[in-house]
Design an enzyme around this catalytic site. Structure first.
Site, PDB file in Angstrom:
ATOM      1  CE  LYS A 100      -4.438  -1.783   1.345  1.00  0.00           C
ATOM      2  NZ  LYS A 100      -5.584  -1.742   2.287  1.00  0.00           N
ATOM      3  NE  ARG A 160      -7.556  -8.403   1.153  1.00  0.00           N
ATOM      4  CZ  ARG A 160      -7.124  -7.547   0.221  1.00  0.00           C
ATOM      5  NH1 ARG A 160      -6.179  -6.646   0.501  1.00  0.00           N
ATOM      6  NH2 ARG A 160      -7.640  -7.576  -0.991  1.00  0.00           N
TER       7      ARG A 160
END
Ligand SMILES: Nc1nc2[nH]c(S[C@@H](C(=O)O)c3ccccc3)nc2c(=O)[nH]1
Length: 280
Positions: A222, A255
């Site tokens: 991210k 995740r």
């Protein structure tokens, strides 16, 4: 930090940090070999992630890329249902990342085990699906998904406010008949939050224990890692380092895209948390 109390009936181990492998079934995540090729390819990727140590596979048919135009329901169904049907036979549980109740119902009928809702059950119909099916549901904090880069939200204390808002979402879910025991909470890294807020959440993850639910952390590749010299979509090293910290700070599920590397990171964190009891 010990993991949440082991009496939850979740479809994965509860005495160690669980690794969720991300399986994007959006067209841009496969070479264009046509539909059947894509399904075969998706199953092969899932099996590779399971071989690498994934405890659960998260199937997503609509990338919530900032500013992306939402995918039609029919298209999303066409992407995820056939893959879920194939993966349902595999030995690990399948989660589906969707914001749509119609898709949620269809994939549960097709054999999906877990709902992953980036909108945190804000849709009453989604709450109804969770209540009626009783499946475990990931309740992710997000001001809005897909992330709208223009809409800069300001937090005074991102951790406090995220926990409070997740608490409100939990209450709304319980009112709709969702059992708190089936809920996994998630701070929603990157969804209306800055890079520094991402690191604040990572640092203070233990505070989410106040909600009494297992916690999922989704930081893989991210944009927060722009702060640590890598870029969104290409941040393998920062991701692995953050995985170890998140697991050590109490994340129950991580995740990730790169399973083997992050399995090593959670093993390091779990061994450090319990040097005497850790079993490889
Ligand atoms: N529970 C849970 N589900 C999730 N789905 C996603 S989509 C995200 C990504 O980078 O995977 C993303 C964001 C923007 C564009 C593409 C992909 N992120 C999470 C998360 O953090 N938690």
């Amino acid at each position: 930090i010990q993991h949440s109390e082991p009496d939850r009936n979740l479809p994965w181990p509860q005495d160690r940090t669980v690794v969720m492998g991300i399986l994007n079934v959006t067209p841009d995540s496969f070479h264009d070999g046509g539909r059947y090729e894509r399904i075969k390819d998706a199953v092969a990727r899932a099996e590779a992630m399971i071989d690498a140590g994934a405890d659960v596979i998260d199937v997503g048919g609509e990338s919530t890329r900032p500013g992306a135009d939402p995918v039609e329901i029919e298209e999303e169904l066409d992407r995820v249902v056939p893959v879920v049907e194939e993966l349902a036979d595999l030995e690990v549980p399948i989660s589906v990342d969707t914001r749509r109740p119609e898709v949620a119902r269809a994939v549960i009928d097709a054999g999906a085990d877990v709902l992953n809702d980036v909108e945190g059950l804000q849709d009453p119909e989604m709450r109804r699906v969770a209540a009626e099916t009783g499946v475990p549901v990931v309740l992710m904090h997000s001001i809005e998904a897909p992330v709208d880069p223009e809409n800069e939200i300001h937090y005074d204390d991102v951790v406090e406010e995220t926990i409070r808002e997740l608490g409100d979402r939990l209450l709304a879910a319980e009112k709709a008949g969702v059992d708190r025991e089936q809920v996994i909470i998630d701070p929603g890294i990157g969804f209306g939050k800055t890079a520094r807020e991402g690191f604040e959440l990572l640092d203070r993850l233990a505070e989410f224990e106040a909600l009494g639910c297992p916690l999922l952390f989704g930081h893989s590749h991210k944009s927060m890692f722009g702060l640590t010299g890598e870029q969104a979509g290409a941040a393998p090293n920062s991701t692995i380092a953050a995985t170890a910290i998140a697991a050590r700070n109490g994340a129950d599920i991580i995740r990730v895209h790169d399973v083997a590397e992050n399995v090593a990171a959670v093993n390091v964190a779990d061994a450090a948390a319990d040097p005497e009891g850790f079993e490889p």
